[in-house]
Scaffold this motif. Sequence first.
Motif, PDB file in Angstrom:
ATOM      1  N   LYS A 101       9.690   1.392  16.688  1.00 54.77           N
ATOM      2  CA  LYS A 101       8.575   1.727  17.587  1.00 54.77           C
ATOM      3  C   LYS A 101       8.741   3.125  18.168  1.00 54.77           C
ATOM      4  N   ARG A 102       9.977   3.487  18.514  1.00 56.09           N
ATOM      5  CA  ARG A 102      10.227   4.823  19.064  1.00 56.09           C
ATOM      6  C   ARG A 102       9.937   5.898  18.022  1.00 56.09           C
ATOM      7  N   ALA A 103      10.329   5.644  16.778  1.00 57.64           N
ATOM      8  CA  ALA A 103      10.086   6.618  15.713  1.00 57.64           C
ATOM      9  C   ALA A 103       8.594   6.763  15.443  1.00 57.64           C
ATOM     10  N   ALA A 104       7.882   5.641  15.403  1.00 55.23           N
ATOM     11  CA  ALA A 104       6.441   5.673  15.140  1.00 55.23           C
ATOM     12  C   ALA A 104       5.692   6.387  16.261  1.00 55.23           C
ATOM     13  N   ALA A 105       6.191   6.250  17.489  1.00 58.57           N
ATOM     14  CA  ALA A 105       5.547   6.911  18.629  1.00 58.57           C
ATOM     15  C   ALA A 105       5.635   8.432  18.525  1.00 58.57           C
ATOM     16  N   LYS A 106       6.660   8.913  17.823  1.00 64.12           N
ATOM     17  CA  LYS A 106       6.843  10.367  17.683  1.00 64.12           C
ATOM     18  C   LYS A 106       5.852  10.985  16.706  1.00 64.12           C
ATOM     19  N   ASP A 107       5.636  10.293  15.574  1.00 63.11           N
ATOM     20  CA  ASP A 107       4.842  10.931  14.516  1.00 63.11           C
ATOM     21  C   ASP A 107       3.708  10.058  13.969  1.00 63.11           C
ATOM     22  N   GLY A 108       3.568   8.846  14.497  1.00 63.16           N
ATOM     23  CA  GLY A 108       2.472   7.991  14.071  1.00 63.16           C
ATOM     24  C   GLY A 108       2.689   7.285  12.744  1.00 63.16           C
ATOM     25  N   ARG A 109       3.871   7.436  12.141  1.00 63.82           N
ATOM     26  CA  ARG A 109       4.126   6.818  10.829  1.00 63.82           C
ATOM     27  C   ARG A 109       4.754   5.446  11.011  1.00 63.82           C
ATOM     28  N   ARG A 110       4.223   4.462  10.338  1.00 62.10           N
ATOM     29  CA  ARG A 110       4.711   3.079  10.404  1.00 62.10           C
ATOM     30  C   ARG A 110       6.126   2.982   9.859  1.00 62.10           C
ATOM     31  N   VAL A 164      23.949   1.356  18.447  1.00 64.56           N
ATOM     32  CA  VAL A 164      23.310   0.766  17.263  1.00 64.56           C
ATOM     33  C   VAL A 164      21.864   1.224  17.168  1.00 64.56           C
ATOM     34  N   GLU A 165      21.135   1.171  18.276  1.00 65.63           N
ATOM     35  CA  GLU A 165      19.733   1.608  18.255  1.00 65.63           C
ATOM     36  C   GLU A 165      19.627   3.104  17.956  1.00 65.63           C
ATOM     37  N   ALA A 166      20.549   3.882  18.499  1.00 63.11           N
ATOM     38  CA  ALA A 166      20.530   5.333  18.260  1.00 63.11           C
ATOM     39  C   ALA A 166      20.745   5.653  16.777  1.00 63.11           C
ATOM     40  N   ILE A 167      21.621   4.903  16.120  1.00 67.88           N
ATOM     41  CA  ILE A 167      21.870   5.124  14.683  1.00 67.88           C
ATOM     42  C   ILE A 167      20.612   4.770  13.887  1.00 67.88           C
ATOM     43  N   HIS A 168      19.988   3.657  14.211  1.00 63.86           N
ATOM     44  CA  HIS A 168      18.730   3.304  13.540  1.00 63.86           C
ATOM     45  C   HIS A 168      17.706   4.440  13.704  1.00 63.86           C
ATOM     46  N   LEU A 169      17.603   4.971  14.902  1.00 66.99           N
ATOM     47  CA  LEU A 169      16.627   6.023  15.165  1.00 66.99           C
ATOM     48  C   LEU A 169      16.960   7.293  14.386  1.00 66.99           C
ATOM     49  N   GLU A 170      18.250   7.606  14.267  1.00 64.64           N
ATOM     50  CA  GLU A 170      18.648   8.769  13.468  1.00 64.64           C
ATOM     51  C   GLU A 170      18.160   8.637  12.025  1.00 64.64           C
ATOM     52  N   TYR A 171      18.289   7.442  11.480  1.00 69.69           N
ATOM     53  CA  TYR A 171      17.837   7.233  10.101  1.00 69.69           C
ATOM     54  C   TYR A 171      16.315   7.315   9.991  1.00 69.69           C
ATOM     55  N   PHE A 172      15.620   6.767  10.957  1.00 68.50           N
ATOM     56  CA  PHE A 172      14.163   6.892  10.943  1.00 68.50           C
ATOM     57  C   PHE A 172      13.757   8.367  11.029  1.00 68.50           C
ATOM     58  N   ASP A 173      14.402   9.096  11.911  1.00 70.12           N
ATOM     59  CA  ASP A 173      14.083  10.518  12.083  1.00 70.12           C
ATOM     60  C   ASP A 173      14.419  11.322  10.828  1.00 70.12           C
ATOM     61  N   ALA A 174      15.387  10.833  10.049  1.00 71.06           N
ATOM     62  CA  ALA A 174      15.774  11.527   8.813  1.00 71.06           C
ATOM     63  C   ALA A 174      14.793  11.287   7.671  1.00 71.06           C
ATOM     64  N   GLY A 175      13.891  10.318   7.855  1.00 69.63           N
ATOM     65  CA  GLY A 175      12.889  10.069   6.829  1.00 69.63           C
ATOM     66  C   GLY A 175      12.832   8.663   6.296  1.00 69.63           C
ATOM     67  N   SER A 176      13.601   7.745   6.874  1.00 71.43           N
ATOM     68  CA  SER A 176      13.588   6.360   6.395  1.00 71.43           C
ATOM     69  C   SER A 176      12.286   5.662   6.758  1.00 71.43           C
ATOM     70  N   ASP A 177      11.734   4.950   5.781  1.00 71.38           N
ATOM     71  CA  ASP A 177      10.602   4.058   6.052  1.00 71.38           C
ATOM     72  C   ASP A 177      11.099   2.728   6.587  1.00 71.38           C
ATOM     73  N   LYS A 181       0.848  -1.207   0.000  1.00 68.85           N
ATOM     74  CA  LYS A 181       0.000   0.000   0.000  1.00 68.85           C
ATOM     75  C   LYS A 181       0.878   1.250   0.000  1.00 68.85           C
ATOM     76  N   ALA A 182       1.883   1.279   0.866  1.00 71.94           N
ATOM     77  CA  ALA A 182       2.761   2.441   0.947  1.00 71.94           C
ATOM     78  C   ALA A 182       3.525   2.655  -0.355  1.00 71.94           C
ATOM     79  N   ALA A 183       3.984   1.548  -0.984  1.00 69.03           N
ATOM     80  CA  ALA A 183       4.767   1.646  -2.211  1.00 69.03           C
ATOM     81  C   ALA A 183       3.952   2.150  -3.394  1.00 69.03           C
ATOM     82  N   LYS A 184       2.633   1.963  -3.330  1.00 65.68           N
ATOM     83  CA  LYS A 184       1.771   2.492  -4.386  1.00 65.68           C
ATOM     84  C   LYS A 184       1.568   3.996  -4.231  1.00 65.68           C
ATOM     85  N   GLU A 185       1.678   4.449  -2.992  1.00 70.19           N
ATOM     86  CA  GLU A 185       1.412   5.855  -2.695  1.00 70.19           C
ATOM     87  C   GLU A 185       2.639   6.740  -2.866  1.00 70.19           C
ATOM     88  N   ARG A 186       3.820   6.193  -2.596  1.00 70.93           N
ATOM     89  CA  ARG A 186       5.025   7.027  -2.628  1.00 70.93           C
ATOM     90  C   ARG A 186       6.263   6.167  -2.843  1.00 70.93           C
TER      91      ARG A 186
END
Length: 361
Positions: free
Chosen positions: A126-135, A74-87, A20-25
Motif C-alpha cells: 500500500k505504501r509503494a502504491a501510494a507513491k506512484d499509483g502502481r498496483r 521486515v516491512e522496510a525490506i519489502h518496501l525496498e523491493y517494491f521501490d526497486a521495481g517489484s510487482d 491483465k498485467a502479465a499479458k502486458e509485461r
Amino acid sequence: MTQFPHRHSDGAEVLAALTKAAKERILVLDGAMGTMIQRYKFSEADFRGERFAHWNHDLKGNNDLLILTRPDVVEAIHLEYFDAGSDMVETNTFSSTSIAQADYGMEELAYELNYEGARLAKNAAKRAAAKDGRRRFVAGAFGPTNRTASISPDVNNPGFRAITFDQLREAYAEEARGLIDGGADIMLVETIFDTLNAKAALVAIEEVFEEKGVRLPVMISGTITDLSGRTLSGQTPEAFWYSLRHARPFSIGLNCALGAKEMRGHIQALSKVADTLVCAYPNAGLPNEFGLYDESPEAMAAMVGEFATSGLVNIVGGCCGSTPDHIAAIAKAVKGVTPRPIPVIETKLRLSGLEAFEFAA
C-alpha cells in the motif's frame, strides 16, 4: 486470546489484475529476504525482543521471528523491493510452519507469523502504491519445511519417513489460514525439493480455500538441487510439471540452488511444456567458498534479461544473494520485453515418475 481480524483479498479480482498485467509485461518478483536481513547483523537479543527475552531456545537465525520482534525492518525490506521495481513481494514466512518452527519450540506461533507476515507485506504494498499509483501484490510464501515426505533421512532404513503427508497437510493448512487472513493475494509454494511435500501444501491450500470461501492465484516453484538437473527427490523439470499440473497454477517455475546461467536450460524445458505462466528467480550465481554470492546486479540482469528476450519467462526475480539492486537491474532488463506466449499443448496422456512420460497414440 489474541484477535486477528480477517483481511481476505478478493481472489477473482486479484487474478484478473495479475492476468491483465502479465499479458502486458513481464512481472517482477522480489529478491532475497535472508540476504537483506544478514546486512543488519542482528544479535540474539534482536531476534528475541522483549516478548521472547526469556525464551528457552536460542533464537538467532530464526528470520521469520523478526516479523514479530522487528516488524519495522521486515516491512522496510519489502518496501525496498517494491521501490526497486517489484510487482510482487514474498512474505517472510519461508519457515513459518509448526514443523519448521519446532526447532525453536515455537510451533504455536505458526498462525501468527503468517498472519503478521502477510499484513506487513500488504502494508508495504500500500505504501509503494501510494507513491506512484502502481498496483503491487503480496505472495504468501510456503517453504518446503525441513522434512521430506518421500525420502528417508536414514541411509540404513530406506523405508523410514520423518513426516507423514497428513502432518505436512495440517501444518500447511495452518500456514494458509494465517496468510489468507492476513491479506496475502497469492499462495506461493516455493523451493520445492520434494514433490510430495508440494502436493501436501497444494491439498492444504485447496482445503482452506473451500473452508474460507476464498480462492487466490497459486504459484509453484521447484528447485533443481544441483547440476544433475533434477529435484532432490529425483524429478526432471518436465516430470515435476506433470506431477503438479492438476493444480492449475497461475505459474510454474524454478528458484534457488542455481544461478541464472545454470538454471537456463531447465527453465527452457519448463517453458516448452507448461501451458501456464513460467517464473524464474535464480540465485545471484553459485556460492563461493565462504557461502556468499558474488554475482553483480548487472551480470545477473543480463542473464535473466536473456531469459526474457528468448521468450522463456513471464515472471522473474531473484533468490539467495539477490538484493534490491539486483531486482532494479532485472526490472530494467525486462522492461518493454514481450512476455512469453502461453503455448497451446496438445492433449495427451502424460505421466510422471522421475522422468516425464508421454503416451504417443
